[in-house]
Design an enzyme around this catalytic site. Structure first.
Site, PDB file in Angstrom:
ATOM      1  CB  VAL A 169       0.277   6.898  -6.553  1.00  0.00           C
ATOM      2  CG1 VAL A 169       0.015   8.385  -6.476  1.00  0.00           C
ATOM      3  CG2 VAL A 169       0.579   6.332  -5.172  1.00  0.00           C
TER       4      VAL A 169
ATOM      5  CG  ASP B 220      -4.229   4.711   2.101  1.00  0.00           C
ATOM      6  OD1 ASP B 220      -4.597   5.816   2.509  1.00  0.00           O
ATOM      7  OD2 ASP B 220      -4.846   4.082   1.245  1.00  0.00           O
TER       8      ASP B 220
ATOM      9  N   GLY C  47       3.908  -5.268  -2.774  1.00  0.00           N
ATOM     10  CA  GLY C  47       4.335  -3.929  -3.151  1.00  0.00           C
ATOM     11  C   GLY C  47       5.738  -3.526  -2.751  1.00  0.00           C
TER      12      GLY C  47
ATOM     13  CD  GLU D 126       3.966  -1.338   4.337  1.00  0.00           C
ATOM     14  OE1 GLU D 126       3.960  -1.483   3.098  1.00  0.00           O
ATOM     15  OE2 GLU D 126       3.025  -1.698   5.063  1.00  0.00           O
ATOM     16  CG  ASP D 127       3.953  -0.478  -0.964  1.00  0.00           C
ATOM     17  OD1 ASP D 127       3.551  -0.392   0.227  1.00  0.00           O
ATOM     18  OD2 ASP D 127       3.383  -1.188  -1.802  1.00  0.00           O
TER      19      ASP D 127
HETATM   20  P1  IMP Z   1      -3.213   0.996   4.784  1.00  0.00           P
HETATM   21  O1  IMP Z   1      -3.448  -0.140   5.731  1.00  0.00           O
HETATM   22  O2  IMP Z   1      -4.466   1.769   4.529  1.00  0.00           O
HETATM   23  O3  IMP Z   1      -2.063   1.887   5.205  1.00  0.00           O
HETATM   24  O4  IMP Z   1      -2.912   0.349   3.360  1.00  0.00           O
HETATM   25  C1  IMP Z   1      -1.634   0.084   2.932  1.00  0.00           C
HETATM   26  C2  IMP Z   1      -1.652  -0.750   1.663  1.00  0.00           C
HETATM   27  O5  IMP Z   1      -2.710  -0.373   0.765  1.00  0.00           O
HETATM   28  C3  IMP Z   1      -0.367  -0.502   0.896  1.00  0.00           C
HETATM   29  O6  IMP Z   1       0.674  -1.357   1.307  1.00  0.00           O
HETATM   30  C4  IMP Z   1      -0.810  -0.720  -0.543  1.00  0.00           C
HETATM   31  O7  IMP Z   1      -0.756  -2.092  -0.877  1.00  0.00           O
HETATM   32  C5  IMP Z   1      -2.263  -0.284  -0.571  1.00  0.00           C
HETATM   33  N1  IMP Z   1      -2.367   1.113  -1.047  1.00  0.00           N
HETATM   34  C6  IMP Z   1      -2.706   2.206  -0.317  1.00  0.00           C
HETATM   35  N2  IMP Z   1      -2.705   3.327  -1.062  1.00  0.00           N
HETATM   36  C7  IMP Z   1      -2.362   2.942  -2.322  1.00  0.00           C
HETATM   37  C8  IMP Z   1      -2.183   3.669  -3.578  1.00  0.00           C
HETATM   38  O8  IMP Z   1      -2.326   4.905  -3.696  1.00  0.00           O
HETATM   39  N3  IMP Z   1      -1.839   2.905  -4.655  1.00  0.00           N
HETATM   40  C9  IMP Z   1      -1.655   1.560  -4.591  1.00  0.00           C
HETATM   41  N4  IMP Z   1      -1.801   0.858  -3.442  1.00  0.00           N
HETATM   42  C10 IMP Z   1      -2.161   1.540  -2.320  1.00  0.00           C
END
Ligand code: IMP
Ligand code: MG
Length: 183
Positions: free
Chosen positions: A155, A105, A46, A101-102
């Protein structure tokens, strides 16, 4: 004509908004790091879009490196344990590392990653994230550069995928329910 366009429910951030924000972030980073050089670390896949555009707004010597990680099932994911599929090529000892980071979450992936990278003794370790979902981080994270705080919605676009699609959209938006495959 954008071929994915019929799948998009609404545009959350336009291409112009994203690009303007990356100019701001790039200028801030350029000031903060003054005449130092930086290693930008991207988490595949991403981050590659944000990284390419952000880097062109940073007026400092930059090197690039990438990591690929995978989380196991949902249960393991909540524990924040991830597996490194591709590690960095660079040795981080004494290096100024900026993780790009993109989206943040839950923050669990990033938390794990930062702990892992900090153990390699970089001179500094910071994070630049284009998006942060508000109010849902499960862990305490100090993110130095944040582009936009967005609501807790799924998104796509600008590097973000659903089932590996939509990464090439120049804007960020939500999907129509039908695009999730449910009909
Ligand atoms: P975290 O460990 O929950 O912060 O997840 C982060 C990763 O989940 C990001 O780098 C994305 O690859 C994926 N991700 C989380 N939310 C979204 C979203 O709304 N759309 C697409 N990918 C997401
Ligand atoms: Mg993904």
């Amino acid at each position: 004509m954008q071929v994915y366009e019929p799948d998009i429910e609404k545009v959350l951030l336009t291409e112009a908004q994203i690009q303007a924000k990356l100019v701001e972030m790039g200028e801030q980073i350029t000031q903060d790091y003054a005449d130092r050089s930086i290693l930008l670390v991207g988490v595949l896949k991403g981050a590659f879009v944000v990284m390419a555009d952000l880097a062109r707004n940073i007026r400092l010597p930059i090197e690039f490196d990438f990591m690929a990680i995978s989380s196991y099932g949902a249960a393991t994911r909540s524990s924040g344990v991830v597996r490194i599929l591709k590690d960095l090529d660079h040795d981080l000892d004494g290096i100024h590392v900026l993780v790009v980071e993109d989206i943040v979450d839950s923050g669990l992936t990033l938390k794990y990653l930062l702990k892992n990278l900090a153990a390699r003794k970089p001179a500094s370790l910071e994070v630049a994230a284009l998006l942060r979902k508000v109010g849902i981080q499960k862990v305490d994270l100090d993110i130095r550069y944040v582009g936009f705080d967005i609501p807790n919605e799924f998104v796509v676009g600008y590097g973000l995928d659903f089932a590996e699609k939509y990464r090439n959209l120049p804007y960020i938006g939500t999907l129509k329910p039908a695009a999730y495959g449910g009909g």
